[in-house]
Scaffold this active site. Structure first.
Site, PDB file in Angstrom:
ATOM      1  N   CYS A   1       1.251  -1.615   0.026  1.00  0.00           N
ATOM      2  CA  CYS A   1      -0.026  -0.436  -0.278  1.00  0.00           C
ATOM      3  C   CYS A   1       0.952   0.972  -0.394  1.00  0.00           C
ATOM      4  CB  CYS A   1      -0.968   0.097   1.131  1.00  0.00           C
ATOM      5  SG  CYS A   1      -0.043   0.348   2.994  1.00  0.00           S
TER       6      CYS A   1
ATOM      7  N   THR B   1      -6.481   0.109  11.559  1.00  0.00           N
ATOM      8  CA  THR B   1      -6.479   0.749  10.257  1.00  0.00           C
ATOM      9  C   THR B   1      -6.771  -0.147   9.607  1.00  0.00           C
ATOM     10  OG1 THR B   1      -3.896   1.037   9.546  1.00  0.00           O
ATOM     11  CG2 THR B   1      -5.691   2.847  10.363  1.00  0.00           C
TER      12      THR B   1
ATOM     13  N   GLU C   1       0.248  -1.035  16.275  1.00  0.00           N
ATOM     14  CA  GLU C   1      -0.222   0.346  15.648  1.00  0.00           C
ATOM     15  C   GLU C   1      -1.643   0.263  16.625  1.00  0.00           C
ATOM     16  OE1 GLU C   1      -3.210  -0.093  11.956  1.00  0.00           O
ATOM     17  OE2 GLU C   1      -4.402   1.483  12.545  1.00  0.00           O
TER      18      GLU C   1
ATOM     19  N   SER D   1       2.089  -5.483   3.152  1.00  0.00           N
ATOM     20  CA  SER D   1       3.456  -5.400   3.778  1.00  0.00           C
ATOM     21  C   SER D   1       3.872  -6.743   2.931  1.00  0.00           C
ATOM     22  CB  SER D   1       3.573  -5.456   5.234  1.00  0.00           C
ATOM     23  OG  SER D   1       2.607  -6.685   4.908  1.00  0.00           O
TER      24      SER D   1
HETATM   25  S1  SF4 Z   1      -3.129   2.191   7.136  1.00  0.00           S
HETATM   26 FE1  SF4 Z   1      -1.548   0.097   7.037  1.00  0.00          FE
HETATM   27  S2  SF4 Z   1      -2.484  -0.704   5.195  1.00  0.00           S
HETATM   28 FE2  SF4 Z   1      -3.498   1.205   4.903  1.00  0.00          FE
HETATM   29  S3  SF4 Z   1      -2.204   2.703   4.090  1.00  0.00           S
HETATM   30 FE3  SF4 Z   1      -1.366   2.693   6.348  1.00  0.00          FE
HETATM   31  S4  SF4 Z   1       0.283   1.851   6.222  1.00  0.00           S
HETATM   32 FE4  SF4 Z   1      -1.493   0.573   4.252  1.00  0.00          FE
END
Ligand code: SF4
Length: 288
Positions: free
Chosen positions: A12, A171, A135, A270
């Protein structure tokens, strides 16, 4: 055998940005040395291994918080991962005089900002997340007043007197599971402000896996530690398609493909595309 490559898949934007920053730091000798990475910058062993080869010192241990891991760093540069860190980690790193490189994804930063804003405005705040995920650790570290919701029972056991309630989430969770938890939450707390923060990359990858044409097996390429990769496996299974997580081509050895006529492949946010390509190639060779 038919092999469907599901799109979008793989890195991403948040991961791409974090890796680009990490690689720049490692190339630039003007950064205070050594260059420490607090936890895995992204949840992929291969990527972490290659950063190590380029001089990164990875400070990581399961069950240890980012705050605890920081005790092992006394000088140089510390790189915060895309998952974000708590205000206490920022403060401790500054107090230690470390040079900080922050690769926190913009989507995670929004969650931190909104959580702080609602707390300041006197809201009771809740967060749907996975307890030991970095996170989640970063967001819960904003305040001890945040209620963590991992499952339905957490909502059932939650007592909040105030009518000012705010709830948001990690997220990379499953869209379907999170939607269900929000429905249950709203039944108990109808005035709550619901702020679904599953990021666009996660949403698109989950939707693509859910809406794929039926196959005999859906392979998700990603690390066992990658939340978004594991969720893709769950999404495929919810669609009724057998699914498994594969980290590397070696793990294909024990899989019998002879009875399968179609498979699909996707990967977590990832997972480098080269790993997915290698796995596709290995499957083709196995079924040739
Ligand atoms: S929140 Fe996590 S999965 Fe979503 S764009 Fe950001 S790094 Fe990528």
């Amino acid at each position: 055998m038919k092999i469907n490559k599901i799109e979008p898949r793989g890195y991403c934007q948040g991961v791409k940005n974090a890796l680009a920053m990490a690689q720049n730091v490692l190339k630039d000798s003007s950064y205070p040395q050594p260059i420490y990475f607090l936890g895995s910058i992204i949840h992929n062993h291969e990527v972490v291994r290659s950063l190590k080869k380029n001089g990164a010192v990875i400070v990581d241990q399961s069950q240890k918080s980012r705050l605890e891991l920081l005790d092992r760093i006394e000088k140089g540069t510390v790189v915060f991962s895309a998952h974000g860190v708590s205000p206490a980690v920022w403060q401790k790193a500054r107090e230690k005089g470390l040079h900080i490189v922050d690769t926190t994804c913009a989507n995670v930063k929004i969650v931190h900002q909104k959580m702080k804003q609602f707390l300041q405005n006197g809201y009771e705040c809740c967060y749907i997340g996975t307890k030991y995920h970095p996170e989640c650790e970063g967001v819960l570290g904003i305040s001890s007043r945040i209620h963590l919701i991992e499952k339905t029972e957490d909502i059932e056991n939650l007592t909040i007197q105030s009518s000012k309630i705010y709830i948001t989430n990690q997220t990379t969770l499953s869209m379907m599971d999170t939607r269900k938890l929000y429905e249950i939450f709203l039944k108990k707390f109808p005035l709550a402000i619901i702020d679904n923060r599953i990021c666009n990359a996660t949403t698109l990858r989950q939707k693509a896996v859910y809406e794929q044409e039926p196959v005999d097996l859906c392979i998700i390429v990603g690390d066992a530690s990658s939340s978004n990769s594991k969720k893709l496996v769950e999404v495929a299974k919810k669609r009724g398609i057998p699914s498994m997580l594969i980290e590397n081509a070696d793990q294909l050895k024990n899989i019998d493909f002879s009875h399968l006529s179609s498979i699909s492949i996707s990967s977590g946010a990832s997972t480098p595309e080269e790993i997915t390509d290698t796995i596709i190639q290995a499957i083709k060779e196995k079924v040739r």
